[in-house]
Each structure stands twice: as C-alpha cells, then as structure tokens.
Design an enzyme around this catalytic site. Structure first.
Site, PDB file in Angstrom:
ATOM      1  N   GLY A 215     -72.293  12.326 -11.105  1.00 34.30           N
ATOM      2  CA  GLY A 215     -72.460  13.440 -10.182  1.00 34.30           C
ATOM      3  C   GLY A 215     -72.433  12.982  -8.737  1.00 34.30           C
ATOM      4  O   GLY A 215     -71.687  12.072  -8.347  1.00 34.30           O
ATOM      5  N   SER A 216     -73.263  13.589  -7.930  1.00 34.44           N
ATOM      6  CA  SER A 216     -73.213  13.355  -6.485  1.00 34.44           C
ATOM      7  C   SER A 216     -73.647  11.963  -6.065  1.00 34.44           C
ATOM      8  O   SER A 216     -73.387  11.561  -4.924  1.00 34.44           O
ATOM      9  CB  SER A 216     -74.068  14.405  -5.764  1.00 34.44           C
ATOM     10  OG  SER A 216     -73.484  15.691  -5.884  1.00 34.44           O
TER      11      SER A 216
END
Length: 486
Positions: A215-216
């Site tokens: 993810g981020s």
C-alpha cells in the site's frame, strides 16, 4: 609340531585380517546403505543422545534440553516459546527443524566440523562434539513490545538497526508454542495436527515468509525513484497532478482518501498520502527506473537469508503504464514482507545505504569461546544521500503533522509512513494496516531503529483500519523500547 602351530597361527592371522576387512566393508563401504535404512534408528538415538546447544537472546538462553531417559534421550525445551517462535522455529524428533533451529542445526547439534578439535578423527570414530550456542541479534525489550502490541491480532513486526542490519525484533501473530512438538509421542502428533488445522496459521512466520501488498508505505520507494531520477526537484513544487487521475490507456479513475491532492507538491502528497500524485509520478519515472529502485531496496531478490530464507518481495518487471501507476502506490502485483519494508525504512534512515539484515550475532563453542562472528554485512547505496535526507524530512512531517502522529516519541526524532493496503477480489478484503518508521534518540548521532508493522486484523470494522491508528502505536512501542535500552 612346530610346523602345525605355525600353520595354525598363520590361519588365525588370516581369519583376523578377514574379520577386519569385513568390518571395514560394513563400516565404510556399506555404511551409507545402513544409515539410510528406515529400520536403523541408531542415527536418531545418536542425534538425541546429548543435549542440544542453545539459542540466546539478550545473553540468556531461550531454549534448553530435557532428559527423558528414553531411547531418544534429550528433548528440546523452550522459554517463552510463543514470544520467540518466529526466531527459533522448532526442533522436533518427529517433524524435523525450522528457522534458526534448522539453519544453525550443525552448530546446535554438534555435527559442525568447526566444533571438533580433530575433525578427521571424529569422521573416523563417528564421534560427535557437544553442541555449540547461537547468539542472536534480537533485543528482548523490542521483541516483547512488538509481541504485546500484536496481542489478539494477526500481523507481524520486523525491526532493524539501520547502521548494521542487525535484526532487533521479529514477531508474528498469532504465534505458537514449539514445546509440544519437541517429542516423538502421541502428544506431539496431536499438537502438529492441531496447529496445521488452525485457520489462523500460527506456524506461518508472517514477518519473513508472508508477503502483503505494501500500500502507501511503498510511496517511500516511489518518492526515492522520483527524486533520484530528477522527476521531482523541489519538495514544495507543484506536481501538476489531477484529482482524480486516470492512468494511461484506461478509463478507470484513481481517487484519494484525503482532500487537497490536486496539483499537490511532493511534501503535501507524502503527508496526505495522495494516490493520484504517486501513481502519476511512477508513470513519469518509468518502468525501468522504478524497477531498478525497487530492486536496489531488495525487491525481487530470491536469495535473501538471515540465515534462514526470506520470501521474495516482488515488484513486477513487465508493466504497462496503467499497471505501473498502481504498482507505484503499492498495489497491483507489488508485494512485500514486513522485513522488506523495514529494510526500506532502514535505508532512508542510514543515508541511502542499505545493509542486509542478519539475525545471528555469533556462534560459540560449548565453553563460550567464539566460533564465528557475523558482523555487519556490506552496504549498498540504494539512493543518493541527498534523496535520503529529503525523505527523512518527509517522513518526519508525517509523524509531526500527518497521519503518523501516534508514532511520536517525546525527546526523539521519528519519521514514518502509514499505509492501508487493499486486497481481495474487487478489494473486498479487510485492508491491511501498515506503518514503517525510524527513530533517533535525542543524544544519538544517527537513527537507531527502523520498524515495519502490518496488522491484518480481520475482525476489525473495515472503516476503522488505518496504518496510523492500528500499526503506528505498535511501531512506537518497539522504537521506544530500543531507544530506552542504553
């Protein structure tokens, strides 16, 4: 009469030579066949006929050996087994060995030739030296903080010392107690069946053997690639990014969870975790440079061992622009172990230099003298030092003014990056909460710890999952434990 005695003596000597030759044939020529015969239990009896060496954490053994007075005499024991299971693994008379118990089996069992003062004599007599000990790099306070933070949840924690690569914590939850697997009776078989049938897979080492979409948190890698490639030259300059963003060749619109991402600068986009900005940056950097940067951090490396093997973290090497956009925000086929993401944070903390992680500080002989010392492994430069400086500033802003506030430690400089990774068909799965970070004490010349935390937490409300809320407090506890250990 003398002639008959002489003939009898010669005949006896020939018989003795024949016996010796036959014994040598059995013991040397046919030994492998006998050793491999399933009915031959002598090797097992011999293997468990003496205590096994110990695995040490913080100077004290977390393993032991129990005298059962049976044919397979010594059985493995564990101190705080679930806490250290992701480090030790198990040593079972029925099911073999895993993790450190397997990787360092020669030292622990006494079969390593380095333990023998006269190796050739041991080979001839088939004698075995006493088992040596394995001293780990684990910080017991950090290990305990990570284990406590994950209590009742699924997930993993990996913590490193950036300047050396020493692994300070390696925790996987839920965990298990290796002790019931040690023996060879019905109880060990029942424990094995129960653990393998458990849907939560407690014997899976999530810290090093499970990969997740990062993810981020992967935006740290994308930012490094963009800065190194000169796609971004100033942290405060607008990036000309639309909101929403449509990746090339698609009609799919990529949106953000935060407002303020349109034309945001890299500083703003990093703090707000803008998907649109980083997806566009990944496309502008290009597949070749994005792949090179990811691989410099350790992605796509199938040979990483600590000393037991680590699952390969992946960044796809054949991507169209739309796939590259998603990969650059830690989605699509991008997957990472928690240890890999701790390596990403450690490289940022260490001025852009990455030292490969290691778990064994040294091995010792039974008397305590050093047999072999690991030492810090060679470093590789994964980004420009100036890029690392700017990334540290960005990560500090996340903790001071962004989504990572719950990782802040009074009197210390802390940098971090949150992540909420989608997964499952149509992103229907409960998101994984990520947090990667590093911390530097007030009196330290450089960061002392880098941490990666992932929380699966399948029982939580989907809307409540976040790296800042779920994973950051765990990372904070681990970093605080390391900083307080003077």
């Amino acid at each position: 009469m003398t002639r008959h005695i002489r003939h009898a003596g010669v005949f006896c000597a020939l018989l003795l030579v024949a016996l010796l030759l036959n014994a040598a044939r059995v013991q040397v020529v046919q030994a492998p066949a006998y050793d491999g015969n399933p009915a031959n239990r002598r090797s097992e009896i011999f293997r468990y006929g003496q205590p096994r060496g110990d695995i040490l954490v913080g100077g004290r053994p977390v393993t032991g050996s129990k005298d059962t007075r049976e044919h397979l005499r010594y059985e493995r024991t564990y101190v705080e087994g679930p806490l250290y299971a992701p480090v030790t693994g198990f040593a079972s008379q029925l099911y073999g060995t895993t993790l450190l118990e397997k990787a360092e089996d020669g030292i622990l069992s006494g079969t390593d030739p380095m333990l023998a003062p006269f190796p050739l004599w041991n080979d001839f007599t088939r004698a075995r030296s006493r088992g040596g000990d394995v001293v780990t790099t684990i910080d017991p306070a950090a290990q305990r903080a990570a284990y406590k933070g994950l209590a009742g949840r699924k997930g993993a924690v990996a913590a490193l010392e950036p300047s050396t690569g020493r692994i300070l914590a390696l925790v996987s939850a839920p965990s298990y107690d290796p002790q019931p697997l040690s023996g060879n009776g019905a109880a060990a078989a029942r424990a094995w069946t129960r653990l393998n049938a458990d849907r939560d897979r407690p014997m899976l080492n999530r810290a090093v053997r499970q990969t997740y979409p990062p993810g981020s948190t992967f935006k740290v890698v994308t930012a490094a690639a963009a800065l190194d490639a000169g796609v971004v030259r100033a942290l405060g300059a607008p990036t000309d990014s639309p909101d929403p963003y449509t990746p090339p060749g698609t009609r799919t619109r990529l949106t953000n969870a935060s407002r303020g991402c349109r034309d945001a600068s890299l500083r703003e986009a990093f703090t707000l975790s803008c998907n649109t900005v980083f997806a566009k940056l990944g496309v502008e950097v290009g597949a070749t440079d994005m792949t090179a940067t990811a691989q410099a951090f350790g992605f796509n490396d199938p040979a990483l061992r600590i000393p037991f093997p680590v699952a390969r973290s992946t960044f796809d090497t054949s991507l169209d622009p739309a796939q590259l956009a998603l990969s650059s925000i830690g989605q699509y086929n991008t997957r990472a172990t928690p240890l890999q993401m701790a390596m990403v944070a450690a490289a940022v903390a260490n001025g852009g230099q990455l030292r490969e992680p290691y778990l064994v500080e040294r091995t010792t002989r039974p008397g305590g003298s050093t047999l072999a010392a690991a030492g810090s492994r060679a470093a590789r430069q994964v980004m420009y030092p100036s890029t690392a400086v700017r990334l540290r500033a960005l990560m500090r802003e996340v903790v001071e003014d962004g989504t990572g506030r719950r990782a802040a430690i009074r009197g210390a400089r802390v940098g971090g990056k949150t992540g909420t990774a989608q997964h499952g068909l149509g992103n229907s799965g409960t998101p994984y909460a990520w947090f990667v970070s590093w911390a530097q004490g007030d009196g330290d010349l450089a960061p002392r710890v880098a941490v990666a935390v992932v929380v699966e937490d399948a029982e939580a409300d989907r809307g409540d999952i976040s790296g800042g809320g779920d994973a950051a407090p765990i990372a904070r506890a681990v970093m605080k434990a390391v900083l307080e250990a003077r």
